[in-house]
Motif scaffolding. Structure first.
Motif, PDB file in Angstrom:
ATOM      1  N   LYS A 162     -25.898  14.401   2.263  1.00 43.85           N
ATOM      2  CA  LYS A 162     -24.882  15.320   1.753  1.00 43.85           C
ATOM      3  C   LYS A 162     -24.966  16.680   2.432  1.00 43.85           C
ATOM      4  CE  LYS A 162     -22.386  14.434  -1.265  1.00 43.85           C
ATOM      5  NZ  LYS A 162     -21.012  13.853  -1.213  1.00 43.85           N
ATOM      6  N   HIS A 222     -12.616  14.918  -1.877  1.00 44.35           N
ATOM      7  CA  HIS A 222     -13.492  13.878  -1.336  1.00 44.35           C
ATOM      8  C   HIS A 222     -14.718  13.725  -2.234  1.00 44.35           C
ATOM      9  CE1 HIS A 222     -15.606  11.327   1.381  1.00 44.35           C
ATOM     10  NE2 HIS A 222     -16.459  12.249   1.786  1.00 44.35           N
ATOM     11  N   THR A 260     -17.321  10.572   5.532  1.00 50.95           N
ATOM     12  CA  THR A 260     -16.826  11.950   5.367  1.00 50.95           C
ATOM     13  C   THR A 260     -16.185  12.449   6.651  1.00 50.95           C
ATOM     14  OG1 THR A 260     -18.473  12.500   3.677  1.00 50.95           O
ATOM     15  CG2 THR A 260     -17.515  14.331   4.904  1.00 50.95           C
ATOM     16  N   PHE A 317     -11.405  23.759   4.847  1.00 51.39           N
ATOM     17  CA  PHE A 317     -12.458  22.918   4.294  1.00 51.39           C
ATOM     18  C   PHE A 317     -13.310  23.718   3.317  1.00 51.39           C
ATOM     19  CE2 PHE A 317     -11.164  20.469   7.876  1.00 51.39           C
ATOM     20  CZ  PHE A 317     -11.412  19.149   7.520  1.00 51.39           C
ATOM     21  N   CYS A 338     -23.153  16.354   5.597  1.00 54.60           N
ATOM     22  CA  CYS A 338     -21.708  16.410   5.320  1.00 54.60           C
ATOM     23  C   CYS A 338     -21.246  17.854   5.169  1.00 54.60           C
ATOM     24  CB  CYS A 338     -21.387  15.628   4.053  1.00 54.60           C
ATOM     25  SG  CYS A 338     -21.608  13.847   4.179  1.00 54.60           S
ATOM     26  N   GLU A 339     -22.040  18.664   4.457  1.00 52.30           N
ATOM     27  CA  GLU A 339     -21.711  20.084   4.304  1.00 52.30           C
ATOM     28  C   GLU A 339     -21.647  20.762   5.669  1.00 52.30           C
ATOM     29  OE1 GLU A 339     -23.877  21.006  -0.042  1.00 52.30           O
ATOM     30  OE2 GLU A 339     -24.616  21.917   1.810  1.00 52.30           O
ATOM     31  N   ALA A 398     -12.337  13.573   6.950  1.00 49.33           N
ATOM     32  CA  ALA A 398     -12.111  14.973   7.332  1.00 49.33           C
ATOM     33  C   ALA A 398     -11.268  15.065   8.600  1.00 49.33           C
ATOM     34  CB  ALA A 398     -13.451  15.674   7.524  1.00 49.33           C
ATOM     35  N   MET A 442     -14.736  18.974  -0.410  1.00 44.65           N
ATOM     36  CA  MET A 442     -15.838  18.016  -0.426  1.00 44.65           C
ATOM     37  C   MET A 442     -16.749  18.293  -1.607  1.00 44.65           C
ATOM     38  SD  MET A 442     -18.874  17.064   2.189  1.00 44.65           S
ATOM     39  CE  MET A 442     -20.131  17.814   1.194  1.00 44.65           C
ATOM     40  N   CYS A 468     -18.423  19.686   7.616  1.00 44.32           N
ATOM     41  CA  CYS A 468     -17.183  20.279   7.096  1.00 44.32           C
ATOM     42  C   CYS A 468     -17.107  21.771   7.393  1.00 44.32           C
ATOM     43  CB  CYS A 468     -17.081  20.034   5.593  1.00 44.32           C
ATOM     44  SG  CYS A 468     -16.719  18.315   5.159  1.00 44.32           S
ATOM     45  N   ASN A 495     -21.853   7.998   3.707  1.00 44.55           N
ATOM     46  CA  ASN A 495     -21.741   9.397   3.301  1.00 44.55           C
ATOM     47  C   ASN A 495     -21.336  10.297   4.460  1.00 44.55           C
ATOM     48  OD1 ASN A 495     -22.630   8.337   0.914  1.00 44.55           O
ATOM     49  ND2 ASN A 495     -24.446   9.618   0.721  1.00 44.55           N
ATOM     50  N   THR A 502     -16.402  23.293   0.268  1.00 48.26           N
ATOM     51  CA  THR A 502     -17.441  22.436  -0.298  1.00 48.26           C
ATOM     52  C   THR A 502     -17.841  22.973  -1.666  1.00 48.26           C
ATOM     53  OG1 THR A 502     -18.317  21.760   1.849  1.00 48.26           O
ATOM     54  CG2 THR A 502     -19.808  21.588  -0.022  1.00 48.26           C
ATOM     55  N   SER A 504     -20.218  18.062  -3.142  1.00 47.91           N
ATOM     56  CA  SER A 504     -21.611  17.894  -2.727  1.00 47.91           C
ATOM     57  C   SER A 504     -22.516  17.903  -3.956  1.00 47.91           C
ATOM     58  CB  SER A 504     -21.997  18.994  -1.737  1.00 47.91           C
ATOM     59  OG  SER A 504     -23.279  18.741  -1.178  1.00 47.91           O
TER      60      SER A 504
END
Length: 664
Positions: free
Chosen positions: A436, A377, A402, A472, A439-440, A406, A419, A443, A398, A474, A421
């Motif tokens: 971001k 991603h 995501t 998942f 997003c972390e 996911a 992902m 996930c 974002n 990152t 980042s």
């Protein structure tokens, strides 16, 4: 130009001396060497008494020498291009010729012929003299040719490195016709080699005044052996001196490498770019092992037309995936990627889908049809000032995008979700970095909940039925060299236009990594991670942007280019980080990859907060959207931004809404 020079230039202006001309010259050398050998073995009186018989004997011998010449093609080559192997062929062909000649001399008397009887005392000197003469003929012609064309057009150069790579480059230059470059010197850091000569060129110390030595010899370019590239980059004093003097630097591009075995030519090297000169540690990744994991798999890549995504496509395509499902909104770059795959990898089933990751219905259809094994991603809005002005879009694309991708990965049994980042997610000072970081968080919390569901502990309806299997991972790294919209392409364009080159602050520093190397680490972390990790890449030493600008100006050769300081942009900070103060790291399977020990949050709480944030973003109220982002990520402190007014308010209210959890 005198008469001799005119004759030499006339000959070398022709394509080659005809093969019969070479044959006649070699025959003349044989006859003359026979006469000299006989004279040396006997006397002038003796040779005069049998002169015509002796001449007839040597002319009679020529067809037997032609056998060896024919077998080893000594007369069919171009004399001016002669090499050591050609001289060796001359010697071997003469051995065959003399053996046949000696044998015939034993037979012809029986046939009633009366040649001059010759024995070892005449034949051995004749062999030596003729071989030396024929070889000398080729050496003289080659030397005349090299010297003639060296003075006409060749450029004087130095070579950095005296090991195998440097010697290979020098030999390739000498064997090129017409000669484009002539080696005037070598450069080395090995003190034991300094002062010696290699291929008729002196070896100089890398710690000396190389620029002065090159100017003395009229050399205008430095070729760097691939075996010495890292050493050369670290010699910043020499690099700066060369650029200041306007001396061209030729290197193998930083993204490429030489295996140390295949043929190496000076044509492999290219004019140096700024990316090639940044000091860095070479990154070694076992791509074959990664390729085995990806071979025959269905791979989905979002942001496939971007700098990172497109390089991921190129690297993964080398390992024969079963399918490539490529997603991006950018139509033209996706068309270019489509053409690339058809041209370079027609055997791979590839789908280039022009759509948005925020289109939940479309993403569901894609995952339902293809059911990818791996998802990389890379899709995101990444420009800091743009996202400061468009926080709602940053949230919806974002974060919302995501989350959609996911969730589809979980629903349709994707094995691994990787992902990509950024270091801007650490102690974020801008909307993009904060988006971001969220997003972390999502996930990581989703991975934790999946592991709970596998143990039968999850209460989320999303995981009812068979347990989810998706892991998942990152990956977090800094700026990649030459990415779309990055500082290096901007500086190049500003220099091309005559300046000024704009730098936001004289103290600003950034970490840089080559795009291919960053992607290799993403593949390694993504395929080898167990899920739930945030992998942090060792970006090496930070680079001052103003120093980068100065080097690029020198490298361009442009004069009077001004550097203008414009002040930090909205949301920008002087120093990027890859870890926050509350985080530590632990080692992983690669020395350049570490695992961040970050705070973890419960999946249910994270979902509730993201739901509220996305709903607020739909109002396009920038201040309210950013306020909610700060509540989710309390370490987000705005810098050079209108949102700074919110920081005191968030701190006064006791920080964020999410409470860390301990993973069991």
């Amino acid at each position: 130009m005198n008469r001799i020079e005119k004759i030499i230039y006339w000959y070398f202006s022709k394509r080659a001396l005809p093969y019969w001309g070479v044959l006649m010259l070699d025959c003349a050398v044989l006859v003359l060497s026979g006469m000299v050998a006989f004279y040396w073995a006997h006397s002038g009186t003796a040779i005069a008494s049998v002169w015509w018989r002796l001449l007839g004997t040597f002319i009679f011998s020529l067809p037997f020498f032609w056998v060896g010449m024919r077998l080893f093609h000594t007369y069919s080559g171009i004399i001016r291009y002669s090499s050591f192997i050609d001289l060796l062929r001359v010697a071997v062909s003469n051995v065959i010729g003399f053996l046949l000649f000696a044998l015939i001399l034993k037979i012809v008397p029986v046939l009633g012929m009366n040649p001059v009887r010759l024995g070892p005392i005449e034949l051995l000197p004749m062999f030596v003299i003729s071989t030396v003469g024929m070889c000398a003929l080729r050496v003289v012609v080659k030397t005349l040719y090299d010297s003639t064309y060296k003075s006409q057009s060749a450029t004087g150069v130095f070579i950095y490195g005296v090991q195998q790579g440097g010697v290979s480059i020098a030999k390739s230059m000498r064997n090129q016709h017409p000669q484009e470059y002539v080696v005037e010197g070598f450069v080395t850091s090995d003190k034991h080699e300094v002062g010696r000569f290699l291929l008729d060129a002196k070896i100089h110390s890398s710690e000396g005044n190389i620029v002065a030595e090159m100017q003395k010899k009229g050399a205008t370019a430095l070729f760097v052996s691939p075996m010495c590239s890292d050493e050369f980059r670290e010699n910043t004093i020499l690099v700066d001196a060369l650029m200041s003097a306007g001396i061209s630097i030729m290197m193998m591009p930083a993204a490429q490498s030489w295996d140390g075995k295949s043929d190496l030519s000076y044509t492999t090297l290219r004019p140096v770019d700024i990316e090639d000169l940044l000091p860095r540690d070479k990154i070694e990744v076992d791509m074959d092992a990664i390729g085995e994991l990806l071979k025959g798999r269905k791979i989905l890549i979002t942001g496939a037309a971007g700098s990172i995504g497109s390089e991921m496509v190129r690297q993964i395509a080398l390992y024969a995936p079963a399918e490539l499902i490529l997603i991006d909104e950018a139509e033209t770059p996706m068309h270019d990627m489509r053409l690339y795959l058809k041209r370079e990898h027609p055997e791979i089933k590839a789908w280039t889908l022009v759509t948005s990751i925020t289109n939940a219905q479309r993403m569901e259809a894609v995952f339902a049809e293809h059911r990818p094994d791996y998802v990389f991603h890379a899709a995101a809005y990444k420009h800091v000032p743009m996202m400061e002005d468009n926080p709602s879009e940053a949230v919806q694309n974002n974060i919302g995008g995501t989350r959609i991708v996911a969730d589809m990965a979980v629903k349709y049994g994707t094995k691994k979700f990787v992902m990509i980042s950024t270091d801007k997610a650490v102690n974020p000072t801008n909307v993009m970095g904060c988006s971001k970081r969220i997003c972390e968080i999502y996930c990581q919390s989703l991975d934790w909940e999946i592991k709970r569901s596998q143990r039968g502990e999850s209460e989320c309806k999303q995981f009812d039925g068979s347990p989810a299997i998706t892991q998942f991972v990152t990956t977090r790294f800094g700026n990649v060299l030459g990415s779309n919209g990055s500082v290096i392409p901007l500086f190049k364009e500003q220099i091309r236009q005559g300046g000024p080159v704009t730098v936001t602050d004289r103290n600003i520093v950034r970490f840089f990594m080559l795009i291919p190397e960053a992607c290799k680490l993403v593949l390694e972390a993504g395929t080898k991670g167990n899920g739930g990790e945030i992998f942090v890449f060792d970006m090496g030493e930070p680079v001052k942007i103003v120093d980068l600008a100065k080097r690029m100006i020198k490298l361009s050769g442009a004069q009077n280019i001004e550097i203008k300081f414009t002040g930090l942009r909205d949301g920008e900070k002087l120093y990027e980080e890859v870890l926050s103060e509350l985080e530590g790291t632990k080692p992983s399977f690669h020395k350049k990859i570490r695992i961040a020990e970050v705070r973890k949050y419960g999946y249910k709480d994270v979902c509730e907060e993201i739901d509220k944030l996305i709903e607020i973003s739909k109002s396009f109220d920038d201040m309210e959207t950013v306020r909610k982002m700060k509540m989710i990520v309390p370490e987000y402190k705005s810098n050079q931004s209108v949102y700074e007014v919110l920081d005191a308010e968030i701190a006064q209210n006791g920080g964020g809404n999410l409470k860390p959890v301990t993973e069991s």
